[in-house]
Scaffold this motif. Structure first.
Motif, short mmCIF file in Angstrom:
data_model
loop_
_atom_site.label_atom_id
_atom_site.label_comp_id
_atom_site.label_asym_id
_atom_site.label_seq_id
_atom_site.Cartn_x
_atom_site.Cartn_y
_atom_site.Cartn_z
N TRP A 1 0.83 -1.20 0.00
CA TRP A 1 0.00 0.00 0.00
C TRP A 1 0.87 1.25 0.00
N THR A 2 1.95 1.21 0.74
CA THR A 2 2.87 2.34 0.77
C THR A 2 3.49 2.56 -0.60
N LEU A 3 3.87 1.48 -1.24
CA LEU A 3 4.43 1.55 -2.59
C LEU A 3 3.41 2.12 -3.58
N LEU A 4 2.17 1.68 -3.48
CA LEU A 4 1.12 2.20 -4.36
C LEU A 4 0.88 3.69 -4.13
N GLU A 5 0.95 4.13 -2.91
CA GLU A 5 0.81 5.56 -2.61
C GLU A 5 1.93 6.36 -3.27
N LYS A 6 3.14 5.81 -3.28
CA LYS A 6 4.26 6.48 -3.93
C LYS A 6 4.07 6.53 -5.44
N VAL A 7 3.57 5.44 -6.00
CA VAL A 7 3.31 5.40 -7.45
C VAL A 7 2.27 6.45 -7.81
N ILE A 8 1.22 6.55 -7.01
CA ILE A 8 0.17 7.55 -7.26
C ILE A 8 0.75 8.96 -7.17
N SER A 9 1.66 9.18 -6.22
CA SER A 9 2.25 10.52 -6.09
C SER A 9 3.11 10.88 -7.29
N VAL A 10 3.67 9.89 -7.98
CA VAL A 10 4.45 10.15 -9.19
C VAL A 10 3.54 10.30 -10.40
N LEU A 11 2.52 9.48 -10.48
CA LEU A 11 1.62 9.52 -11.64
C LEU A 11 0.65 10.70 -11.60
N GLY A 12 0.40 11.25 -10.43
CA GLY A 12 -0.52 12.38 -10.30
C GLY A 12 -0.12 13.58 -11.16
N PRO A 13 1.11 14.05 -11.07
CA PRO A 13 1.53 15.17 -11.92
C PRO A 13 1.47 14.84 -13.42
N PHE B 1 10.69 17.17 -12.04
CA PHE B 1 10.01 16.38 -11.01
C PHE B 1 10.47 14.93 -11.03
N LEU B 2 10.59 14.38 -12.22
CA LEU B 2 10.97 12.96 -12.33
C LEU B 2 12.45 12.71 -12.04
N ASP C 1 14.01 11.27 -0.42
CA ASP C 1 14.07 10.13 0.50
C ASP C 1 12.87 9.20 0.31
N GLU C 2 11.82 9.71 -0.30
CA GLU C 2 10.59 8.93 -0.50
C GLU C 2 10.65 8.05 -1.75
N ASP C 3 11.76 8.08 -2.48
CA ASP C 3 11.88 7.35 -3.75
C ASP C 3 12.14 5.86 -3.59
N HIS C 4 12.34 5.39 -2.39
CA HIS C 4 12.64 3.97 -2.18
C HIS C 4 11.51 3.12 -2.76
N GLY C 5 11.85 2.26 -3.71
CA GLY C 5 10.88 1.36 -4.33
C GLY C 5 10.34 1.86 -5.66
N ILE C 6 10.51 3.16 -5.95
CA ILE C 6 10.00 3.70 -7.21
C ILE C 6 11.07 4.43 -8.02
N LYS C 7 12.31 4.31 -7.58
CA LYS C 7 13.41 4.99 -8.27
C LYS C 7 13.51 4.58 -9.73
N ALA C 8 13.39 3.30 -10.00
CA ALA C 8 13.49 2.79 -11.37
C ALA C 8 12.32 3.31 -12.22
N MET C 9 11.14 3.35 -11.64
CA MET C 9 9.97 3.84 -12.36
C MET C 9 10.15 5.31 -12.74
N LYS C 10 10.63 6.12 -11.80
CA LYS C 10 10.86 7.53 -12.09
C LYS C 10 11.92 7.69 -13.16
N GLY C 11 12.96 6.88 -13.11
CA GLY C 11 14.01 6.95 -14.12
C GLY C 11 13.50 6.58 -15.51
N THR C 12 12.67 5.57 -15.56
CA THR C 12 12.10 5.14 -16.85
C THR C 12 11.16 6.22 -17.41
N LEU C 13 10.35 6.81 -16.55
CA LEU C 13 9.46 7.87 -16.99
C LEU C 13 10.25 9.10 -17.45
N ALA C 14 11.31 9.44 -16.73
CA ALA C 14 12.15 10.58 -17.12
C ALA C 14 12.79 10.34 -18.47
N ALA C 15 13.27 9.13 -18.70
CA ALA C 15 13.88 8.79 -20.00
C ALA C 15 12.84 8.87 -21.11
#
Length: 107
Positions: A5-17, A45-46, A51-65
């Motif tokens: 659930w924590t991971l999903l909340e982080k994903v939502i915080s990235v996908l929201g913008p 942003f991406l 510090d909140e990027d734990h678990g979603i760092k790869a996703m943010k990197g892929t989206l930034a690319a």
């Protein structure tokens, strides 16, 4: 389960913008001047690490690319560059390179 659930909340915080910017530039009243600032802000942003990027760092990197790949030439497009430069909302915050402002010669 709580970790998921924590991971999903982080994903939502990235996908929201992403959702917000997509809706903004897809609306019927969208302006060409909004493209460069939207892409710039999204990329910042991406690529910003927190510090909140734990678990979603790869996703943010892929989206930034993907953003970098899809919008690689957007700042070199005279339509977007001039529109952004002339829009008073942005006040030179997203100024294009001077060579981009030269008008093409007509044949």
């Amino acid at each position: 389960m709580a970790h998921q659930w924590t991971l999903l909340e982080k994903v939502i915080s990235v996908l929201g913008p992403l959702k917000e910017l997509t809706q903004k530039v897809s609306s019927s009243d969208a302006m060409a001047a909004d493209v460069i600032p939207a892409v710039t802000v999204l990329h910042r942003f991406l690529t910003r690490e927190t510090d909140e990027d734990h678990g979603i760092k790869a996703m943010k990197g892929t989206l930034a690319a993907a953003v970098r790949t899809q919008f690689t030439d957007v700042e070199e497009n005279p339509l977007y560059s001039i529109a952004t430069l002339l829009d008073p909302r942005y006040k030179n915050r997203f100024s294009p390179a001077p060579q981009l402002l030269q008008m093409p010669k007509r044949c």
